[in-house]
Design a protein around this motif. Sequence first.
Motif, PDB file in Angstrom:
ATOM      1  N   CYS A  95     -13.529 -11.762 -20.894  1.00  0.00           N
ATOM      2  CA  CYS A  95     -13.234 -10.102 -20.445  1.00  0.00           C
ATOM      3  C   CYS A  95     -12.152 -10.406 -19.116  1.00  0.00           C
ATOM      4  O   CYS A  95     -12.265 -11.353 -18.520  1.00  0.00           O
ATOM      5  CB  CYS A  95     -14.430  -9.647 -19.941  1.00  0.00           C
ATOM      6  SG  CYS A  95     -14.034  -7.885 -19.440  1.00  0.00           S
ATOM      7  N   ALA A  96     -11.096  -9.700 -19.157  1.00  0.00           N
ATOM      8  CA  ALA A  96     -10.234  -9.538 -18.178  1.00  0.00           C
ATOM      9  C   ALA A  96      -9.918  -8.006 -17.764  1.00  0.00           C
ATOM     10  O   ALA A  96     -10.106  -7.293 -18.543  1.00  0.00           O
ATOM     11  CB  ALA A  96      -8.933 -10.232 -18.375  1.00  0.00           C
ATOM     12  N   SER A  97      -9.322  -7.956 -16.558  1.00  0.00           N
ATOM     13  CA  SER A  97      -8.801  -6.598 -16.320  1.00  0.00           C
ATOM     14  C   SER A  97      -7.583  -6.743 -15.347  1.00  0.00           C
ATOM     15  O   SER A  97      -7.231  -7.928 -14.824  1.00  0.00           O
ATOM     16  CB  SER A  97      -9.816  -5.942 -15.267  1.00  0.00           C
ATOM     17  OG  SER A  97      -9.869  -6.274 -14.112  1.00  0.00           O
ATOM     18  N   SER A  98      -6.770  -5.797 -15.281  1.00  0.00           N
ATOM     19  CA  SER A  98      -5.441  -6.066 -14.373  1.00  0.00           C
ATOM     20  C   SER A  98      -4.983  -4.380 -14.144  1.00  0.00           C
ATOM     21  O   SER A  98      -5.329  -3.418 -14.867  1.00  0.00           O
ATOM     22  CB  SER A  98      -4.464  -6.607 -15.327  1.00  0.00           C
ATOM     23  OG  SER A  98      -3.888  -5.806 -16.180  1.00  0.00           O
ATOM     24  N   LYS A  99      -4.321  -4.278 -13.065  1.00  0.00           N
ATOM     25  CA  LYS A  99      -3.530  -2.885 -12.647  1.00  0.00           C
ATOM     26  C   LYS A  99      -2.542  -2.867 -14.000  1.00  0.00           C
ATOM     27  O   LYS A  99      -1.922  -3.913 -14.411  1.00  0.00           O
ATOM     28  CB  LYS A  99      -2.798  -3.268 -11.470  1.00  0.00           C
ATOM     29  CG  LYS A  99      -3.794  -2.958 -10.270  1.00  0.00           C
ATOM     30  CD  LYS A  99      -2.880  -2.812  -8.930  1.00  0.00           C
ATOM     31  CE  LYS A  99      -2.363  -1.545  -8.901  1.00  0.00           C
ATOM     32  NZ  LYS A  99      -3.119  -0.190  -8.880  1.00  0.00           N
ATOM     33  N   ALA A 100      -2.230  -1.497 -14.148  1.00  0.00           N
ATOM     34  CA  ALA A 100      -1.193  -1.190 -15.124  1.00  0.00           C
ATOM     35  C   ALA A 100      -0.061  -0.904 -14.465  1.00  0.00           C
ATOM     36  O   ALA A 100       0.227  -0.821 -13.248  1.00  0.00           O
ATOM     37  CB  ALA A 100      -1.825   0.107 -15.976  1.00  0.00           C
ATOM     38  N   GLY A 101       1.129  -0.737 -15.100  1.00  0.00           N
ATOM     39  CA  GLY A 101       2.523  -0.445 -14.695  1.00  0.00           C
ATOM     40  C   GLY A 101       3.217  -1.165 -14.188  1.00  0.00           C
ATOM     41  O   GLY A 101       4.773  -0.849 -13.846  1.00  0.00           O
ATOM     42  N   ALA A 102       3.050  -2.776 -14.316  1.00  0.00           N
ATOM     43  CA  ALA A 102       4.084  -3.615 -13.739  1.00  0.00           C
ATOM     44  C   ALA A 102       3.696  -5.028 -14.408  1.00  0.00           C
ATOM     45  O   ALA A 102       2.703  -5.113 -14.730  1.00  0.00           O
ATOM     46  CB  ALA A 102       4.124  -3.709 -12.388  1.00  0.00           C
ATOM     47  N   VAL A 103       4.801  -5.832 -14.686  1.00  0.00           N
ATOM     48  CA  VAL A 103       4.658  -7.160 -15.073  1.00  0.00           C
ATOM     49  C   VAL A 103       4.396  -8.081 -14.139  1.00  0.00           C
ATOM     50  O   VAL A 103       3.990  -9.094 -14.735  1.00  0.00           O
ATOM     51  CB  VAL A 103       6.209  -7.457 -15.709  1.00  0.00           C
ATOM     52  CG1 VAL A 103       6.517  -6.540 -16.876  1.00  0.00           C
ATOM     53  CG2 VAL A 103       7.040  -7.764 -14.713  1.00  0.00           C
ATOM     54  N   ASN A 104       4.280  -7.913 -12.855  1.00  0.00           N
ATOM     55  CA  ASN A 104       3.848  -8.832 -11.861  1.00  0.00           C
ATOM     56  C   ASN A 104       2.468  -8.801 -11.421  1.00  0.00           C
ATOM     57  O   ASN A 104       2.264  -9.560 -10.477  1.00  0.00           O
ATOM     58  CB  ASN A 104       4.951  -8.561 -10.892  1.00  0.00           C
ATOM     59  CG  ASN A 104       4.498  -7.422  -9.812  1.00  0.00           C
ATOM     60  OD1 ASN A 104       3.885  -6.638 -10.426  1.00  0.00           O
ATOM     61  ND2 ASN A 104       5.157  -7.329  -8.729  1.00  0.00           N
ATOM     62  N   THR A 105       1.587  -8.286 -12.047  1.00  0.00           N
ATOM     63  CA  THR A 105       0.134  -8.051 -11.748  1.00  0.00           C
ATOM     64  C   THR A 105      -0.564  -9.018 -12.777  1.00  0.00           C
ATOM     65  O   THR A 105      -0.558  -8.919 -13.905  1.00  0.00           O
ATOM     66  CB  THR A 105      -0.437  -6.732 -11.737  1.00  0.00           C
ATOM     67  OG1 THR A 105       0.028  -6.150 -13.081  1.00  0.00           O
ATOM     68  CG2 THR A 105      -0.006  -5.988 -10.762  1.00  0.00           C
ATOM     69  N   GLU A 106      -1.183  -9.914 -12.055  1.00  0.00           N
ATOM     70  CA  GLU A 106      -1.982 -10.836 -12.942  1.00  0.00           C
ATOM     71  C   GLU A 106      -3.326 -10.129 -13.456  1.00  0.00           C
ATOM     72  O   GLU A 106      -3.866  -9.138 -13.110  1.00  0.00           O
ATOM     73  CB  GLU A 106      -2.378 -12.016 -12.221  1.00  0.00           C
ATOM     74  CG  GLU A 106      -3.510 -11.986 -11.137  1.00  0.00           C
ATOM     75  CD  GLU A 106      -3.038 -11.681  -9.788  1.00  0.00           C
ATOM     76  OE1 GLU A 106      -1.880 -10.855  -9.647  1.00  0.00           O
ATOM     77  OE2 GLU A 106      -3.674 -12.018  -8.783  1.00  0.00           O
ATOM     78  N   ALA A 107      -3.875 -10.923 -14.284  1.00  0.00           N
ATOM     79  CA  ALA A 107      -5.100 -10.566 -15.039  1.00  0.00           C
ATOM     80  C   ALA A 107      -6.203 -11.245 -14.441  1.00  0.00           C
ATOM     81  O   ALA A 107      -5.977 -12.432 -14.063  1.00  0.00           O
ATOM     82  CB  ALA A 107      -5.161 -10.941 -16.546  1.00  0.00           C
ATOM     83  N   PHE A 108      -7.271 -10.570 -13.934  1.00  0.00           N
ATOM     84  CA  PHE A 108      -8.627 -11.158 -13.250  1.00  0.00           C
ATOM     85  C   PHE A 108      -9.504 -11.526 -14.598  1.00  0.00           C
ATOM     86  O   PHE A 108     -10.024 -10.532 -15.279  1.00  0.00           O
ATOM     87  CB  PHE A 108      -9.023 -10.585 -12.356  1.00  0.00           C
ATOM     88  CG  PHE A 108      -8.252 -10.290 -11.120  1.00  0.00           C
ATOM     89  CD1 PHE A 108      -7.020  -9.174 -11.107  1.00  0.00           C
ATOM     90  CD2 PHE A 108      -8.138 -11.085 -10.054  1.00  0.00           C
ATOM     91  CE1 PHE A 108      -6.458  -9.076  -9.901  1.00  0.00           C
ATOM     92  CE2 PHE A 108      -7.338 -10.943  -8.835  1.00  0.00           C
ATOM     93  CZ  PHE A 108      -6.268  -9.982  -9.104  1.00  0.00           C
TER      94      PHE A 108
END
Lengths: 115, 114
Positions: free
Chosen positions: B91-104
Amino acid sequence: AQKITQTQPGMFVQEKEAVTLDCTYDTSDPSYGLFWYKQPSSGEMIFLIYQGSYDQQNATEGRYSLNFQKARKSANLVISASQLGDSAMYFCAMREGYNFNKFYFGSGTKLNVKP
Amino acid sequence: DVKVTQSSRYLVKRTGEKVFLECVQDMDHENMFWYRQDPGLGLRLIYFSYDVKMKEKGDIPEGYSVSREKKERFSLILESASTNQTSMYLCASSKAGAVNTEAFFGQGTRLTVV
């Protein structure tokens, strides 16, 4: 077509030497981000380094650097001065600007560092 | 410390059982993902969610469904488990809205269907 291709299923490197892990990508979106993750045998995915498509400089984070060649669509990870703890799976990933909700991952490279 | 937590590290289930894999994140991320990892195939996206009650199929949704009733929780459901669903699930999560945010990522659930 594969979005992310990692052609090295496994690699060996001598401790203290540098190693390059290959990654090529496929996108027609001018805005994208490239990521490298490390997965030790314990299973967790550890984020290592990020490169944006508009970044002029190659990204660096400690012993990790990203050799970004935009025209060739390659984003190779370079690990300098390998350590035994670097033995792990390494995954290259991409996020595109037009559909930034998705992350595309490669098949991974298993790196073994020899003492 | 930011966290994505999966409910089980190891699971053994019988063929035909309904299986729930739970994932919780504490980062207020909009996006959540379920991946399946098999040797030589990398991570393959099963489903993702970009908001509460919103979901989209990934590359291999067959045999799976998902539920996101609250922002922090994303569940993967195997309606009738089969042996070919034996795998590592991430399972992973990430902020929306930009390509530069990594998945945790969570720590992974190794599921065996017997």
